[in-house]
Scaffold this active site. Structure first.
Site, mmCIF file in Angstrom:
data_model
loop_
_atom_site.group_PDB
_atom_site.id
_atom_site.type_symbol
_atom_site.label_atom_id
_atom_site.label_comp_id
_atom_site.label_asym_id
_atom_site.label_seq_id
_atom_site.Cartn_x
_atom_site.Cartn_y
_atom_site.Cartn_z
ATOM 1 N N SER A 37 36.872 38.752 39.717
ATOM 2 C CA SER A 37 36.412 40.146 39.846
ATOM 3 C C SER A 37 35.710 40.352 41.181
ATOM 4 O O SER A 37 35.910 41.364 41.858
ATOM 5 C CB SER A 37 35.441 40.506 38.717
ATOM 6 N N SER A 164 40.824 32.723 40.713
ATOM 7 C CA SER A 164 39.669 32.403 39.879
ATOM 8 C C SER A 164 39.895 31.071 39.175
ATOM 9 O O SER A 164 40.948 30.853 38.567
ATOM 10 C CB SER A 164 39.483 33.525 38.842
ATOM 11 N N CYS A 290 40.281 39.870 28.960
ATOM 12 C CA CYS A 290 39.130 40.242 29.786
ATOM 13 C C CYS A 290 38.508 41.552 29.345
ATOM 14 O O CYS A 290 37.405 41.869 29.739
ATOM 15 C CB CYS A 290 39.542 40.360 31.245
HETATM 16 N N1 PLP Z 1 42.366 39.804 37.575
HETATM 17 C C1 PLP Z 1 43.146 39.381 36.581
HETATM 18 C C2 PLP Z 1 44.613 39.628 36.655
HETATM 19 C C3 PLP Z 1 42.590 38.687 35.487
HETATM 20 O O1 PLP Z 1 43.384 38.269 34.503
HETATM 21 C C4 PLP Z 1 41.197 38.471 35.459
HETATM 22 C C5 PLP Z 1 40.574 37.796 34.321
HETATM 23 O O2 PLP Z 1 41.197 37.446 33.361
HETATM 24 C C6 PLP Z 1 40.432 38.929 36.549
HETATM 25 C C7 PLP Z 1 41.041 39.602 37.581
HETATM 26 C C8 PLP Z 1 38.964 38.704 36.597
HETATM 27 O O3 PLP Z 1 38.681 37.371 36.895
HETATM 28 P P1 PLP Z 1 37.256 36.756 36.523
HETATM 29 O O4 PLP Z 1 37.222 36.645 35.034
HETATM 30 O O5 PLP Z 1 37.217 35.429 37.205
HETATM 31 O O6 PLP Z 1 36.227 37.701 37.034
#
Ligand code: PLP
Length: 348
Positions: A37, A164, A290
């Site tokens: 994120s 990530s 998420c």
């Molecule tokens: N983008 C995508 C496509 C995701 O699947 C996720 C989390 O699952 C994120 C961004 C966010 O990542 P993070 O959980 O490391 O903040």
């Protein structure tokens, strides 16, 4: 200047180099963040702020992760214009609409590499070519892809890419952003001069070592792992289709992430299935992992044109390297029983 500090600096730089080598880019093009994120925020806001004088138009899609969509919404409140491009009923971006949306003041295209709810992989090559043709910066959210598919960033040619660690068995709370050398972006968090003055805050040294090691491990045997996971996913989907009536497989069969299967069970509430599966010790999600925990309808399933009943009845499972065919059999047996029971209750 003291030796303990130098030791930390050394492991951070070794980790940066390891990631850069695996992705085939330069070491100074990798910036550490706290998660996917944050990488998305830094990429999108960073490019928007640095290019204010060139234009204020951004293009994204309707199926992005909230880390991208909500960042774009914030920029809209700050006076930027954002176009949200449609996808077809498999979740593939409409390239014609994308090209038509490009204006003289478009500064950024941000389209995800692969979708987290339905697994669809977007035509990143074509989008990148379009962006280059019109001299527009291209960022892709590759959080679902890095560590799961082999990526050569030099060949791919995108300008910015988010990743990530927890998506490839690394620690939670560490991410990274690739920014091609020469692309100017502004920092969005003020403070010290870490990460070449682009991301203030004391580095998460353990996390940084962890993300690099996890990426290295995930690359060993990646082809066999992909094959194993795909075999389980295909078996899961074909068994569900064979044994449970009135289902719809969501996503793009031809171009999809190996480990995500999203199936709608018509006439059933996905959350009820999740709770019933949980009682059997099986973890699944009714929407995006998420965004779960919030009572929102999936914007992804609605963008691919599903009606309310199919959206409500959607179940997403994620298959990992340690899952076995026997576990998938237990999952399908459980689903057959649960869906039959829930449908009976609804009819009563
Ligand atoms: N983008 C995508 C496509 C995701 O699947 C996720 C989390 O699952 C994120 C961004 C966010 O990542 P993070 O959980 O490391 O903040």
């Amino acid at each position: 200047m003291y030796s303990l500090g130098r030791k930390s600096r050394r492991v951070i730089e070794e980790s940066r180099e390891k990631i850069a080598d695996i992705l085939n880019v330069k070491k100074n093009e990798i910036y550490f963040t706290s998660c996917g994120s944050e990488s998305d925020n830094l990429a999108i806001k960073g490019i928007a702020y640095a290019n204010k004088n060139r234009g204020n138009h951004i293009i994204t899609s309707k199926i992005e992760h909230p880390a991208v969509i909500n960042t774009c919404k914030t920029l809209e409140r700050q006076g930027y214009r954002v176009s949200y491009i449609n996808v077809d009923n498999n979740g593939v971006i409409n390239l014609e609409e994308l090209e038509q949306a490009i204006c003289h003041d478009t500064i950024l295209i941000t389209i995800m590499f692969a979708n987290n709810e339905i697994g669809t992989i977007e035509p990143i090559d074509e989008i990148n070519k379009l962006a280059k043709k019109h001299n527009i910066i291209f960022h892709t959210d590759a959080v679902q892809v890095v560590g799961n598919l082999r990526i050569d960033l030099e060949k791919l040619g995108v300008d910015l890419l988010s990743m990530s660690a927890h998506k490839f068995y690394g620690p939670k709370g560490i991410g990274a952003l690739y920014v091609k050398e020469g692309i100017e972006f502004e920092r969005v968090q003020d403070g010290g001069h870490q990460e070449k003055n682009k991301r203030a805050g004391t580095e998460n040294v353990a996390g940084i070592v962890g993300i690099a090691k996890a990426l290295e491990l995930s690359m060993t045997n990646i082809e066999n792992r992909k094959k194993h996971i795909e075999r389980l996913r295909d078996f899961y989907i074909s068994e569900v289709k064979k044994r449970i009536p009135n289902v719809r497989v969501n996503g793009n069969n031809n171009c999809t992430l190996p480990g995500i299967a999203n199936i709608s069970f018509d006439g059933v509430i996905g959350e009820d299935i999740v709770l019933n599966l949980d009682m059997k010790g099986i973890c699944a999600s009714s929407g995006s992992a998420c965004t779960s925990g919030q009572n929102t309808t999936s914007h992804v399933l609605s963008a691919i044109g599903l009606d309310e009943s199919l959206i409500n009845g959607a179940l997403r499972i994620s298959i990992g390297e340690e899952n076995t065919i026997d576990e998938i059999k237990i999952l399908v047996d459980s689903l057959e029983e649960i869906v039959k029971r829930l449908r009976k209750n609804i009819i009563k």
